[in-house]
Scaffold this active site. Structure first.
Site, PDB file in Angstrom:
ATOM      1  CG  LEU A 227      -4.607  -1.312   1.273  1.00  0.00           C
ATOM      2  CD1 LEU A 227      -6.520  -1.194   1.645  1.00  0.00           C
ATOM      3  CD2 LEU A 227      -3.220  -1.625   1.797  1.00  0.00           C
ATOM      4  CG  ASP A 228      -2.701   1.814  -0.460  1.00  0.00           C
ATOM      5  OD1 ASP A 228      -3.615   2.662   0.485  1.00  0.00           O
ATOM      6  OD2 ASP A 228      -1.931   1.898   0.459  1.00  0.00           O
TER       7      ASP A 228
END
Lengths: 283, 283, 283, 283
Positions: A227-228
């Protein structure tokens, strides 16, 4: 309508540009635009994007692709793609309740500023159905709860069959599972409401307010299992001060988010973005 | 030369502006500029910066201060300061080998753009002595090693006696100890070569290159015992792409660093920056 | 809902801030935000915007206004206005065929980001009727030709009766006559598709391309009888290069236009913009 | 040290890229970086900048140039240049009393950020002699009055003999005559203290203040006989408000001027700027 694009990635080595340009010239394809980048003057990675004009492109595209493999691609061990500008990419947009990124994409597409074929909008909430309908685009509501997540993702994957060369998460407030990302079969672009890597995760505007930063931003990146952490395509910021409340930061951030996402989607749809490792080359 | 500044901080409550403006009017001080900010419309913090003109200010400044305490300050439980614009702040600059931030401050000061009294430059390296000398400012070289750090900081503190209303770390590549910060007796401004909180710590340009960010930045903040965590005064960014090497990112970053630091120092010297908790209000 | 705003303009002189703050304190109005500007430290113009909280504001607003005139306004020969934040300004939007500025205003208003009461949209073309209808706002089509211009403007003025504290020309491609501007009875904001004063008049993007500029911009200003010469409220630019065609410059310009116009309208609706001579003070 | 640059300009036509890349490959020159631009997909102008690595470049540069003319240049009727990155351009800077642009260039050059060989500084005032001397660069003072202008320019032209591949007017406050520009024999870059074409001519900051603009800027362009009308290389702006006095606008403008001029000079020295008609292509 006879405009084609050739993107190339391989290990850098002498003679690539000459071989590619020679191939195109012999096949009566005239170079209209050429962008090139090498990560290093010695032993780096080589990237090239070539836009060309070829009379009757639709009829010869498959042949060009085959010939290129034999005459150039194998010799340099290239990854490459031929596309026709006349065939816009099929795009599925995923969204939750925030409308600003979705509407920006729908509206730019409608007025002809962002060339793509939006096949459908999938949402875990019914709220934006009427907005999407007014653009004449199918809206599919698939609710998600912890218990139904696997099933919902299976439904989403089925809907994507034949309907997506690209998935855009336009403030879709669910984390896609690694299984989904492995199965999706096309790139996924996400918009994160902060200037990554600052304020990764949830609640970035509150964190920004608490930290007292003087600029807030947004980041469009390819979604990966981490994520991210996927390759960044575009970022931008806007100046703020002590005066803005968290709600006002969100409002200003929303403006940055929609323009950053729109630029990232446009560059992707124009075959400008090439990834290597965790970063992007934009030609 | 009869321009004074009054800065105020207290809990928000009715009647503050009226009381302050009334006090100034009664003492024949005419308001030239007034900036005000409340963190909340109810029960927040109140900040005000007032620039005023008072005939013969130098003679009455101490008296104004004393009267204000009695007639206004105590009533509202204020923190406040009166300063005269005619008395520029004494500033000590600390630096290592990078010259760009130092030269920007020296040069702006020399041409009259940044009003401060640079009393001395202290460095842990001798490299920039000639540059500083050409501005007619004392340069003191205090080498630092692990073994001599405590002693070196003691020497620095002694040099600062009577010579600093502000210390500026203009790319001073040493971490100031908590003891130093406790003893220094005046604010310390640091320039960090990244857009905090992204890439805190060492080597931010390498980290930015590896993460593939599209903007790099700089942050000027007050130094506190928690490294890179002090209240932010100013930040800015510049656009970069895949093309820039780490060395080139450093070059572009240097340009942002010097303008961000210069703005932060200027605002501080004009009594515009007020801190509360970990953030700043700039009026 | 008990938030009021007081804007003041007069010749600078001692004691204004004290008198105003004293008046508000006596009338149990607590200052929430105060912006002040003097054009000169001696004999200049004085501007002040004060946001205050007063229990039961709606009941006492008229009385406040009357008392202020007697107790403060006359003494300093002030121009001033009291408004209530609970009564959004009535806004009529005028538009032709371009939709981008119109949609930006409608959409920001709908999502609560831009507080105003859009009473109607008037256009000299029928094209945007459906778009406006989808927001539930009346759309009135008044065609204009050279022959019918005077009559059309008379119709417009009639429509504006009781429906406009502000008129916004959101890319309205007709020049308003001096008679219209004299009769309209409220401010008119226009968006010009260039960075004024560069490329005033028609066809700015073509002119910008021919001149080879590296930035293009937009300007929001109050409309006056001298076309493109009224007081500027807001401007912004975006970077371009040799690569963009005139059509692409128009597309990028459209993005700047809509954000510049939206900011200008918002500041006006928040009573932040004061004009003096041909320039604006924004507090 | 074996890095060369080839810049090309000709009418667009099929096969150019292939011919150039083929030539370089045959001559054992490996392409490191390639920028290309066509003004139109049909019948436009073609521009290309190629950076290449060639073992022993210094020995073969003249031969490459000669061979290229015969094998490629004539066939496509090209304007082209071969340069070696190891031979920085000789630059003469002309200046009056303002130091900010001059110092920026000297300082960037000294720290290795701007690769050029500054051979001399010529000024019509003696004020900056010591500043220039501290960089070890010759400073020549040639006073100019109306009566002596022709003679002074003749002196300047003599000084430029063998000392300039580029002349930079770093806020040189004299208008160069058409005769001077015809005789100088190399490009001349000027920095104009406004965002051209707005506020062309003298006193731009005063004009900007009077017009109430919200951004001020600077423009670096090639000098031509038509003052302020030559091809623009780079422009930038900075945000201002009603608060800044004309003097403060000048200060902020100076900051923009020095970074805009430095970028323009750097791009020129790296052979990135090609002019056609009145505009520039920057590759």
């Amino acid at each position: 309508s006879d405009i084609g694009r050739l993107t190339i990635h391989c290990a850098d080595q002498p003679g690539i540009v000459a071989a590619v340009a020679g191939f195109l010239a012999e096949h009566r394809a005239n170079i209209v635009e050429l962008g090139q980048f090498s990560t290093d003057s010695e032993a780096g990675e080589f990237f090239q994007r070539t836009v060309f004009h070829r009379e009757g492109l639709a009829q010869v595209l498959a042949e060009l692709d085959r010939d290129f493999a034999e005459q150039v691609g194998k010799r340099f061990d290239m990854t490459y793609t031929f596309t026709s500008a006349a065939t816009p990419k099929r795009v599925t947009i995923m969204v939750s309740k925030y409308d600003h990124c979705l509407l920006e994409l729908l509206w730019r597409n409608k007025r002809g500023d962002l060339d793509m074929n939006i096949t459908q909008v999938i949402s875990n909430h019914p709220d934006l159905e009427a907005d999407v309908a007014s653009f004449g685009i199918p809206f599919i509501h698939i609710p998600i709860s912890k218990a139904t997540k696997a099933e919902a993702e299976a439904q989403q994957l089925e809907l994507l069959q034949g309907k997506a060369d690209l998935v855009v998460m336009a403030r879709y407030m669910q984390i896609l599972s690694a299984e989904f990302l492995n199965s999706v079969g096309c790139p996924v672009i996400n918009i994160h409401h902060s200037f990554l890597p600052a304020f990764a995760g949830a609640g970035p505007y509150l964190k920004a307010k608490e930290r007292g930063v003087k600029l807030i931003g947004a980041t469009a990146h390819y979604a990966t299992a981490n994520l991210d952490e996927g390759p960044i395509i575009e970022q931008d910021v806007v100046r703020v001060s002590h005066r803005e409340s968290v709600a006002e930061l969100e409002r200003r951030g929303a403006e940055v988010e929609r323009s950053v996402l729109a630029r990232a989607v446009q560059w992707h749809c124009e075959d400008r973005v090439m990834t290597f490792g965790n970063s992007t080359t934009i030609l």
